[in-house]
Write an enzyme that holds these catalytic residues in place. Sequence first.
Site, PDB file in Angstrom:
ATOM      1  N   TYR A  57      29.701 -21.893  -8.346  1.00  0.00           N
ATOM      2  CA  TYR A  57      28.276 -21.577  -8.485  1.00  0.00           C
ATOM      3  C   TYR A  57      27.575 -22.790  -9.063  1.00  0.00           C
ATOM      4  O   TYR A  57      27.743 -23.115 -10.242  1.00  0.00           O
ATOM      5  CB  TYR A  57      28.115 -20.359  -9.397  1.00  0.00           C
ATOM      6  CG  TYR A  57      26.698 -19.870  -9.589  1.00  0.00           C
ATOM      7  CD1 TYR A  57      25.646 -20.281  -8.780  1.00  0.00           C
ATOM      8  CD2 TYR A  57      26.408 -18.955 -10.601  1.00  0.00           C
ATOM      9  CE1 TYR A  57      24.359 -19.812  -8.955  1.00  0.00           C
ATOM     10  CE2 TYR A  57      25.123 -18.466 -10.792  1.00  0.00           C
ATOM     11  CZ  TYR A  57      24.105 -18.912  -9.974  1.00  0.00           C
ATOM     12  OH  TYR A  57      22.829 -18.445 -10.159  1.00  0.00           O
TER      13      TYR A  57
ATOM     14  N   LYS B 283      28.159 -20.953  -4.076  1.00  0.00           N
ATOM     15  CA  LYS B 283      26.786 -20.473  -4.145  1.00  0.00           C
ATOM     16  C   LYS B 283      25.946 -21.651  -4.605  1.00  0.00           C
ATOM     17  O   LYS B 283      26.115 -22.148  -5.726  1.00  0.00           O
ATOM     18  CB  LYS B 283      26.663 -19.298  -5.113  1.00  0.00           C
ATOM     19  CG  LYS B 283      25.226 -18.815  -5.309  1.00  0.00           C
ATOM     20  CD  LYS B 283      25.139 -17.736  -6.383  1.00  0.00           C
ATOM     21  CE  LYS B 283      23.679 -17.355  -6.635  1.00  0.00           C
ATOM     22  NZ  LYS B 283      23.549 -16.358  -7.738  1.00  0.00           N
TER      23      LYS B 283
END
Length: 319
Positions: free
Chosen positions: A134, A162
């Site tokens: 992330y 992400k």
Amino acid sequence: MNFGQVLTAMVTPFDHHGDIDFDATRTLVNDLIANGSDGLVVAGTTGESPTLTDTEKLDLFRFTAQVADGRVPVIAGTGSNNTRASIELTKQAAQTGVDAIMLTTPYYNKPSQEGLYQHYRAVAQATSLPVMLYNIPGRSAVGIAPETIIRLAEISNIVSVKEASANLDAMTKIISKTPDDFTLYSGDDNLTLPVLAIGGTGIVSVSAHVIGNDIQEMVQSFTSGNVQRAAAIHQEILPVMKAMFAQPSPAPVKAALNMTGISVGDVRLPMLPLSSDEKRQLSQILPPHKVKLHSTERFSPLNNEEQRLNSQHPVATPL
């Protein structure tokens, strides 16, 4: 690894005392699955992970996995800026039935790119679960460089990222230089369609709490070749996406859910709920057919934290 195209970064419902509301969590999970979500990310930033204890996170992972019951993948947020703590929480999360883990960029201590690589490598080597990176430099103060992500993608169970950098050039480089089965998800709702256009897989969304079916239709329209329809949907839902971040997240999306009849309570300090004026503005942006409560307050937004601090009630357990 493809977890689906529309993943929802799920909020954590709280009750009047500020404790996790597991009945509301069950309702929310079922509603998300029924309305466009291909997967759920639990105890991420939108889930107010900085305010959750490890015990609360593990209870939430276990409960969400049980409610989802294999219908969609459940991805557990186990990352922090403490590598040893991330490893330990990841090991414990693996026993709760989740399908994968998500590791946020270590925040505050600002590691070097080599430090980031070694951090992610150490956590990934401690689990057999698939790992989603992330990258969110706006919250972590340091971002993962595309070269570092490309290098990490060589580790067998690091399978996805992400990307909340809003840097389409960097994302293009990552997509082009990583294996075909390594997936990239937008971390910014408003960039869902552009990220799809450069070869991304989908979105880890906040707005999907209230417009999940619309986002799913947009993605499906694009992937089926109906780009004009996808663009039209993007234009239509963009104001809702922007409204979800008009105030510090997840306060707007929690307010929106409460307005649409999905009770999730308020945020924990240091976040604050929306003011009455902010809620009125939000209600005017949400799709009219979804708004059920309008200005009616199910919870007292200014007193919830005080009630929690003054409460002598024991913490509810999910099982």
